[in-house]
Design a protein around this motif. Structure first.
Motif, PDB file in Angstrom:
ATOM      1  N   LYS A  41       0.859  -1.178   0.000  1.00 27.62           N
ATOM      2  CA  LYS A  41       0.000   0.000   0.000  1.00 27.62           C
ATOM      3  C   LYS A  41       0.899   1.233   0.000  1.00 27.62           C
ATOM      4  CE  LYS A  41      -3.805  -2.128   2.608  1.00 27.62           C
ATOM      5  NZ  LYS A  41      -4.629  -2.046   3.855  1.00 27.62           N
ATOM      6  N   ALA A  42       0.435   2.272  -0.690  1.00 26.59           N
ATOM      7  CA  ALA A  42       1.209   3.510  -0.745  1.00 26.59           C
ATOM      8  C   ALA A  42       0.247   4.693  -0.816  1.00 26.59           C
ATOM      9  CB  ALA A  42       2.139   3.501  -1.959  1.00 26.59           C
ATOM     10  N   SER A  43       0.804   5.882  -0.656  1.00 22.18           N
ATOM     11  CA  SER A  43      -0.016   7.087  -0.726  1.00 22.18           C
ATOM     12  C   SER A  43       0.775   8.210  -1.387  1.00 22.18           C
ATOM     13  CB  SER A  43      -0.451   7.525   0.671  1.00 22.18           C
ATOM     14  OG  SER A  43       0.676   7.900   1.441  1.00 22.18           O
ATOM     15  N   MET A  44       0.052   9.192  -1.899  1.00 21.00           N
ATOM     16  CA  MET A  44       0.658  10.428  -2.388  1.00 21.00           C
ATOM     17  C   MET A  44       0.165  11.566  -1.511  1.00 21.00           C
ATOM     18  SD  MET A  44       0.558  10.246  -6.536  1.00 21.00           S
ATOM     19  CE  MET A  44       1.488   9.019  -7.466  1.00 21.00           C
ATOM     20  N   THR A  45       1.083  12.452  -1.147  1.00 20.07           N
ATOM     21  CA  THR A  45       0.773  13.553  -0.245  1.00 20.07           C
ATOM     22  C   THR A  45       1.264  14.872  -0.844  1.00 20.07           C
ATOM     23  OG1 THR A  45       1.062  12.061   1.638  1.00 20.07           O
ATOM     24  CG2 THR A  45       1.080  14.420   2.105  1.00 20.07           C
ATOM     25  N   ASP A  85      -2.010  17.483   2.646  1.00 22.84           N
ATOM     26  CA  ASP A  85      -3.214  16.731   2.273  1.00 22.84           C
ATOM     27  C   ASP A  85      -2.857  15.372   1.688  1.00 22.84           C
ATOM     28  OD1 ASP A  85      -5.066  18.600   3.073  1.00 22.84           O
ATOM     29  OD2 ASP A  85      -5.427  19.415   1.074  1.00 22.84           O
ATOM     30  N   LEU A  86      -3.617  14.352   2.094  1.00 23.55           N
ATOM     31  CA  LEU A  86      -3.528  13.038   1.468  1.00 23.55           C
ATOM     32  C   LEU A  86      -4.270  13.101   0.142  1.00 23.55           C
ATOM     33  CD1 LEU A  86      -2.908   9.955   1.543  1.00 23.55           C
ATOM     34  CD2 LEU A  86      -5.088   9.675   2.766  1.00 23.55           C
ATOM     35  N   ILE A  87      -3.549  12.898  -0.948  1.00 27.60           N
ATOM     36  CA  ILE A  87      -4.142  13.041  -2.281  1.00 27.60           C
ATOM     37  C   ILE A  87      -4.774  11.740  -2.756  1.00 27.60           C
ATOM     38  CG2 ILE A  87      -3.652  13.546  -4.712  1.00 27.60           C
ATOM     39  CD1 ILE A  87      -1.311  15.301  -3.708  1.00 27.60           C
ATOM     40  N   VAL A  88      -4.064  10.640  -2.567  1.00 29.62           N
ATOM     41  CA  VAL A  88      -4.563   9.351  -3.050  1.00 29.62           C
ATOM     42  C   VAL A  88      -3.934   8.220  -2.247  1.00 29.62           C
ATOM     43  CG1 VAL A  88      -2.752   9.160  -4.824  1.00 29.62           C
ATOM     44  CG2 VAL A  88      -4.892   7.911  -5.134  1.00 29.62           C
ATOM     45  N   GLU A  89      -4.710   7.166  -2.040  1.00 25.75           N
ATOM     46  CA  GLU A  89      -4.199   5.913  -1.479  1.00 25.75           C
ATOM     47  C   GLU A  89      -4.245   4.874  -2.582  1.00 25.75           C
ATOM     48  OE1 GLU A  89      -5.340   6.040   3.230  1.00 25.75           O
ATOM     49  OE2 GLU A  89      -6.932   5.485   1.818  1.00 25.75           O
ATOM     50  N   MET A  90      -3.266   3.975  -2.591  1.00 29.28           N
ATOM     51  CA  MET A  90      -3.208   2.960  -3.638  1.00 29.28           C
ATOM     52  C   MET A  90      -2.733   1.633  -3.064  1.00 29.28           C
ATOM     53  SD  MET A  90       0.208   4.406  -5.586  1.00 29.28           S
ATOM     54  CE  MET A  90      -0.044   6.126  -5.165  1.00 29.28           C
ATOM     55  N   ASP A 275       4.977  20.213  -5.734  1.00 33.60           N
ATOM     56  CA  ASP A 275       5.688  19.164  -4.986  1.00 33.60           C
ATOM     57  C   ASP A 275       4.713  18.149  -4.399  1.00 33.60           C
ATOM     58  OD1 ASP A 275       7.695  17.760  -3.807  1.00 33.60           O
ATOM     59  OD2 ASP A 275       8.343  19.332  -2.434  1.00 33.60           O
ATOM     60  N   ILE A 276       4.856  16.905  -4.818  1.00 33.81           N
ATOM     61  CA  ILE A 276       4.010  15.795  -4.357  1.00 33.81           C
ATOM     62  C   ILE A 276       4.945  14.632  -4.033  1.00 33.81           C
ATOM     63  CG2 ILE A 276       2.203  14.136  -4.990  1.00 33.81           C
ATOM     64  CD1 ILE A 276       1.206  16.240  -7.035  1.00 33.81           C
ATOM     65  N   SER A 277       4.704  13.959  -2.922  1.00 28.96           N
ATOM     66  CA  SER A 277       5.542  12.808  -2.557  1.00 28.96           C
ATOM     67  C   SER A 277       4.728  11.533  -2.553  1.00 28.96           C
ATOM     68  CB  SER A 277       6.181  13.017  -1.176  1.00 28.96           C
ATOM     69  OG  SER A 277       5.185  13.042  -0.161  1.00 28.96           O
ATOM     70  N   GLN A 278       5.413  10.417  -2.807  1.00 23.51           N
ATOM     71  CA  GLN A 278       4.787   9.098  -2.719  1.00 23.51           C
ATOM     72  C   GLN A 278       5.522   8.280  -1.659  1.00 23.51           C
ATOM     73  OE1 GLN A 278       3.617   6.956  -6.335  1.00 23.51           O
ATOM     74  NE2 GLN A 278       4.630   5.126  -5.548  1.00 23.51           N
ATOM     75  N   ASN A 279       4.750   7.653  -0.792  1.00 23.49           N
ATOM     76  CA  ASN A 279       5.344   6.894   0.309  1.00 23.49           C
ATOM     77  C   ASN A 279       4.672   5.544   0.479  1.00 23.49           C
ATOM     78  OD1 ASN A 279       7.148   9.065   1.593  1.00 23.49           O
ATOM     79  ND2 ASN A 279       5.169  10.089   1.543  1.00 23.49           N
ATOM     80  N   ILE A 280       5.471   4.537   0.820  1.00 21.62           N
ATOM     81  CA  ILE A 280       4.936   3.220   1.114  1.00 21.62           C
ATOM     82  C   ILE A 280       4.314   3.252   2.497  1.00 21.62           C
ATOM     83  CG2 ILE A 280       5.478   0.769   1.411  1.00 21.62           C
ATOM     84  CD1 ILE A 280       5.780   1.790  -1.467  1.00 21.62           C
ATOM     85  N   ILE A 281       3.074   2.769   2.588  1.00 24.88           N
ATOM     86  CA  ILE A 281       2.379   2.704   3.877  1.00 24.88           C
ATOM     87  C   ILE A 281       2.601   1.334   4.516  1.00 24.88           C
ATOM     88  CG2 ILE A 281       0.140   2.824   5.029  1.00 24.88           C
ATOM     89  CD1 ILE A 281      -0.835   4.557   2.699  1.00 24.88           C
ATOM     90  N   GLN A 282       2.486   0.303   3.692  1.00 25.82           N
ATOM     91  CA  GLN A 282       2.562  -1.066   4.218  1.00 25.82           C
ATOM     92  C   GLN A 282       3.008  -1.998   3.110  1.00 25.82           C
ATOM     93  OE1 GLN A 282      -1.182  -2.467   5.758  1.00 25.82           O
ATOM     94  NE2 GLN A 282      -0.549  -4.603   5.755  1.00 25.82           N
TER      95      GLN A 282
END
Length: 283
Positions: A41-45, A85-90, A275-282
């Motif tokens: 799982k990941a997200s963009m913020t 802001d949390l933009i998207v979860e994937m 500027d937008i970042s992508q991070n692994i959640i799980q």
């Protein structure tokens, strides 16, 4: 995928070409470290305030790598976002998340940058009749995305290319021997459904363009006083478009001249990516 109004085949071509450029024969780091069956799982913020654009295109990037990819956006294109802001979860293939990350971010950050800049210009003329137009000063091969982003920011698309609107500029006028013969020649050659725009730099040229029957008259690099006079001369006989070295500090003054449109190359030719970042959640 959210409806974009963009041509799906063109989007496929853009993304496939970008994959060939970036991935080539394979992501040798990810493919040799991450098992093929691993999911994550990941997200963009958002890391800055702005207007978001390109979410459906980013979704397409990941789904081309993993058809079962889950994409859960918290905003839609054209929405204002704030830093944090949390933009998207994937969720989906860990390989797809890592391999598609840079392309998805590159597209979204550029498009959101364009949308955010456009929104600033649109805000400056709010309450007037003026439309903010884009230009052809776009990245070759990405024009459809650049112009989509302008619309997401509240702007209006001008001509898409050299084929959908006649724009008679100074060199055309010189070659034809003047505005009148240039317009006359064009009218004989193209369907009546295609609008004819003429570039003018002084009031005599404005008068000639009106007499020649131009649909749109570009007021190129005129000062505000001359533009005000030009708008009075045009007096609704054609659409008036201010152009040339337009910036935020000039905008209200230009709008006050009474022009119908202001075209701004800086919306797309000098983009500062949002500027937008992508991070692994799980994983």
């Amino acid at each position: 995928m959210e409806e974009t109004g963009l041509d799906i085949q063109e989007l496929e071509y853009i993304i496939d070409h970008a994959f060939r450029e970036d991935i080539g024969e394979g992501d040798i780091t990810t493919n040799n470290l991450v098992p093929e069956t691993t999911s994550a799982k990941a997200s963009m913020t958002a890391k800055a305030d702005g207007i978001i654009a390109g979410l459906p295109i980013a979704e397409m990037v990941f789904k081309k790598l993993d058809p079962n990819f889950s994409w859960n956006p918290k905003f839609t294109d054209g929405d204002a976002i704030k830093k944090g802001d949390l933009i998207v979860e994937m969720e989906g293939s860990f390989r797809a998340i890592l391999t598609g990350e840079r392309l998805a971010l590159n597209l979204m950050q550029r498009m959101s940058g364009i949308a955010s800049e456009t929104a600033k210009y649109v805000a400056e003329v709010r309450g007037t009749k003026v439309q903010i137009l884009d230009t052809r000063k776009t990245v070759p091969g990405l024009r459809s995305l650049d112009k989509y982003a302008v619309k997401a920011g509240g702007g209006t698309n001008h001509r898409i290319g050299l084929y959908d609107l006649v724009m008679i500029k100074d060199n055309h006028i010189k070659l034809a021997g003047g505005i009148t013969p240039a317009v006359k020649q064009i009218r004989k050659a193209v369907p009546s459904t295609i609008k004819v725009e003429v570039e003018t730099t002084n009031l005599n040229e404005v008068r000639e363009a009106i007499s020649a029957g131009a649909d749109i008259i570009m007021l190129d690099n005129m000062n505000n006083e001359m533009m005000t006079e030009a708008v009075g001369i045009i007096n609704g006989k054609a659409i008036s478009e201010a152009s040339g070295n337009m910036n935020l500090s000039r905008l209200k003054g230009v709008a006050a001249t009474g022009v119908d449109c202001i075209s701004i190359g800086a919306l797309t030719h000098s983009v500062i990516a949002l500027d937008i970042s992508q991070n692994i959640i799980q994983s």
